[in-house]
Design an enzyme around this catalytic site. Structure first.
Site, PDB file in Angstrom:
ATOM      1  N   SER A 127     -18.310 -78.771  34.901  1.00  0.00           N
ATOM      2  CA  SER A 127     -17.871 -79.592  35.680  1.00  0.00           C
ATOM      3  C   SER A 127     -16.201 -79.207  36.020  1.00  0.00           C
ATOM      4  CB  SER A 127     -18.007 -80.923  35.005  1.00  0.00           C
ATOM      5  OG  SER A 127     -16.990 -81.917  35.313  1.00  0.00           O
ATOM      6  N   GLU A 129     -14.206 -81.485  35.781  1.00  0.00           N
ATOM      7  CA  GLU A 129     -13.330 -82.274  34.861  1.00  0.00           C
ATOM      8  C   GLU A 129     -12.761 -81.402  33.506  1.00  0.00           C
ATOM      9  OE1 GLU A 129     -12.378 -85.598  34.415  1.00  0.00           O
ATOM     10  OE2 GLU A 129     -13.175 -85.472  36.666  1.00  0.00           O
ATOM     11  N   TYR A 151     -15.237 -86.265  27.667  1.00  0.00           N
ATOM     12  CA  TYR A 151     -16.112 -85.811  28.472  1.00  0.00           C
ATOM     13  C   TYR A 151     -15.924 -84.421  28.992  1.00  0.00           C
ATOM     14  CZ  TYR A 151     -19.002 -84.588  32.898  1.00  0.00           C
ATOM     15  OH  TYR A 151     -19.691 -83.998  33.929  1.00  0.00           O
TER      16      TYR A 151
END
Ligand code: GDP
Length: 326
Positions: A127, A129, A151
């Site tokens: 991801s 992120e 996360y």
């Protein structure tokens, strides 16, 4: 008939990928966790061709059993605690499923292995992120990570362990660093769908305000239906590798809100939007913009849906759903 095993089958990407692989002639197996999972009933109705297989990313023996019984050619690990805001409240669970779950799945792939001339190919859903507090603009496969949430931290572990299993055991394991990707199937907790759904409800007189958190952020938003094609392409190459999948454009939270309201024919959007601290996060990712050059050049991947078309598609979908409910 090639065989694909997907974790996270009931999520947005699982659904798009199952549809795509089915259209390519794959036999599709979807891992479903828990007992009497309500999502299983919905999945059976909408995707009758997906064969459900019991298993849980927290339980290695169940993963071994699932791969032994299905003997897949390709494994797509899309299962995760995927909502950044939730990961702050359930950090240990996120580390266990989103992070350690990858290790367990890799271990199952390594142990079950597949045929000598056709070893199992593995895709890890990494991801953007992971870039968090970005170290360079735009972000590429070589940009260092600086995650800003439990996360993001768990995804960094998942990414690194995928690369490590490839280098240590020669697995055909790829990590797709996908930037935000949205669509009508996006959960209502994510900002794009929350906005398009609220806009539809405001338009229909079912709701009178949209309460959001920080709007001073920028994201590289693409369409999930385009992004699952990149996952599949990664597993069709001669050599496994990691790829950034992104549009190369970035848009602000405010732009998203304005465009969604405009799409529904509402110009004075500020009247309806309120900010509330409860939607702010302990640490924020301010700016994401990916460079998809490698995916474009090596995989021949191209996005088809641009940002305005994505917002239009999502608003139209929510207007349809909410009108039917009225
Ligand atoms: P993320 O990029 O995976 O965190 O995707 P999200 O769609 O959950 O959030 C995108 C951005 O929207 C983040 O910077 C959030 O802080 C911001 N945001 C602002 N208000 C909201 C809200 O009400 N819900 C969500 N999910 N995000 C919000």
């Amino acid at each position: 008939m090639p065989r694909a095993f997907i974790t996270g089958i009931t999520g947005q990407d699982g659904q798009h990928l199952a549809e795509f692989l089915h259209s390519k002639g794959y036999e599709v197996f979807g891992m479903v966790k828990g007992q009497n999972n309500p999502k299983l009933t919905a999945m059976r109705d909408e995707f009758p061709y997906v064969e459900p297989v019991p298993g849980d990313l927290a339980d290695l023996p169940s993963l071994l059993k699932a791969l032994e019984s299905t003997q897949p050619d390709e494994v797509y690990n899309l299962g995760a605690i995927s909502f950044v805001a939730l990961s702050f409240n359930q950090a240990e669970l996120t580390a266990n499923i989103t992070g350690l779950g990858v290790l367990r799945m890799l271990e199952a792939v390594r142990m079950v292995g597949g045929a000598t001339n056709n070893p199992i190919r593995f895709y890890q859903a990494s991801s953007s992120e992971m870039f968090g507090k970005v170290r360079e603009i735009p972000q590429t496969e070589r940009t260092p990570f600086h995650p800003r949430s439990p996360y993001g931290c768990a995804k960094v572990f998942g990414h690194d362990i995928t690369v490590n299993y490839r280098e240590s055991y020669g697995l055909y394991a790829c990590s797709g660093i996908l930037f935000n990707h949205e669509g009508p199937r996006r959960g209502l907790e994510f900002v794009t769908r929350k906005v398009t759904n609220a806009v539809a409800r405001i338009k229909l007189g079912l709701q009178d305000e949209l309460v959001l958190g920080n709007l001073d952020f920028k994201r590289d938003w693409g369409y999930a239906g385009d992004y699952v094609k990149a996952m599949w392409l990664m597993l069709q190459q001669d050599e496994p590798d990691d790829y950034v999948v992104a549009t190369g454009e970035t848009h602000s939270g405010e732009e998203l809100v304005r465009l969604a309201f405009e799409e529904a024919g509402i110009e004075d959007w500020q009247r309806y939007v309120r900010q509330d601290q409860k939607f702010f996060r302990p640490a924020e990712v301010d700016l994401l913009i990916g460079d998809p050059t490698k995916a474009q050049e090596k995989l021949g991947w191209q996005r088809e849906v641009d940002f305005p078309s994505l917002v239009k598609m999502m608003v139209a979908n929510d207007l349809r759903i909410e009108s039917a409910r009225r």
